[in-house]
Design an enzyme around this catalytic site. Structure first.
Site, PDB file in Angstrom:
ATOM      1  N   ASP A 189      -2.186   0.839   7.519  1.00 43.38           N
ATOM      2  CA  ASP A 189      -1.355   0.710   6.315  1.00 43.38           C
ATOM      3  C   ASP A 189      -0.970  -0.744   6.057  1.00 43.38           C
ATOM      4  O   ASP A 189      -0.985  -1.210   4.922  1.00 43.38           O
ATOM      5  CB  ASP A 189      -0.117   1.598   6.433  1.00 43.38           C
ATOM      6  N   GLU A 207      -1.292  -1.523  -4.808  1.00 40.26           N
ATOM      7  CA  GLU A 207      -2.524  -0.758  -4.996  1.00 40.26           C
ATOM      8  C   GLU A 207      -2.275   0.361  -6.002  1.00 40.26           C
ATOM      9  O   GLU A 207      -1.265   1.050  -5.943  1.00 40.26           O
ATOM     10  CB  GLU A 207      -3.003  -0.174  -3.660  1.00 40.26           C
ATOM     11  N   ASP A 229       0.884  -1.170   0.000  1.00 45.29           N
ATOM     12  CA  ASP A 229       0.000   0.000   0.000  1.00 45.29           C
ATOM     13  C   ASP A 229       0.920   1.217   0.000  1.00 45.29           C
ATOM     14  O   ASP A 229       1.408   1.630   1.049  1.00 45.29           O
ATOM     15  CB  ASP A 229      -0.892   0.002   1.237  1.00 45.29           C
TER      16      ASP A 229
END
EC number: 3.1.21.10
Length: 178
Positions: free
Chosen positions: A144, A72, A13
């Protein structure tokens, strides 16, 4: 009875301030938690912050030896400057994978949330809760780390079959699956 060998997935991420990472093994249909955490960059010049992301992810890759990386995708923010900075952090993350000769799969936040929660508009807390449940964790991962693990889970569900890296219908271009 044959046992499929585990497929190790690193989910990332990306973020300029905090980049989350999560590693899991997929053995058959079972997902097994390996590790997770986050990389916090120091306040300062952009090149130094990107270097921290790149080097830290290279260490994670070296330590955990994933076979594939799921990252992502960037969404367009209201603030174009924030979107550009996020894109650069994402680029550093992808470079860490490509430098290790790992294929990279990319998923939107909507795809990740849909795969993990069943709702593409789920809140961060819902993602954390489902990641904790799916991986049978004793506690809730940081936001996160949870997002990174969710990205890996998304790939395990969507991009892999029978414990093998699924590349059917995908092309490898410059170290990236597309």
């Amino acid at each position: 009875m044959t046992h499929s060998s585990p497929a190790r997935i690193l989910g990332i991420d990306p973020g300029l301030r905090i980049t989350g990472f999560g590693v899991l093994d997929k053995v058959g249909q079972k997902l097994i938690y390996v590790a997770s955490g986050f990389i916090k960059t120091p306040v300062g010049e952009l090149p130094e912050r990107l270097k921290v992301i790149l080097n830290s992810l290279r260490e994670v890759i070296e330590m955990h030896q994933p076979q594939l990386v799921a990252v992502e995708k960037v969404f367009v923010n209201v603030n174009p400057q924030s979107t550009l900075l996020l894109g650069q952090a994402r680029g550093a993350a992808i470079c860490a994978a490509v430098l290790a000769n790992l294929p990279v799969a990319e998923y939107t936040a909507l795809q990740v949330k849909q795969a993990v929660v069943g709702n593409g508009h789920a809140k961060k807390e819902q993602v954390q809760d489902m990641v904790q449940r799916l991986l049978e964790l004793s506690g809730s991962p940081s936001p996160d780390a949870a997002d990174a693990l969710a990205c890996a889970i998304c790939h395990a569900h969507a991009g892999m079959g029978m414990g093998q890296l699924a590349t059917k219908g995908l092309r490898m271009r410059n170290g990236r699956l597309s």
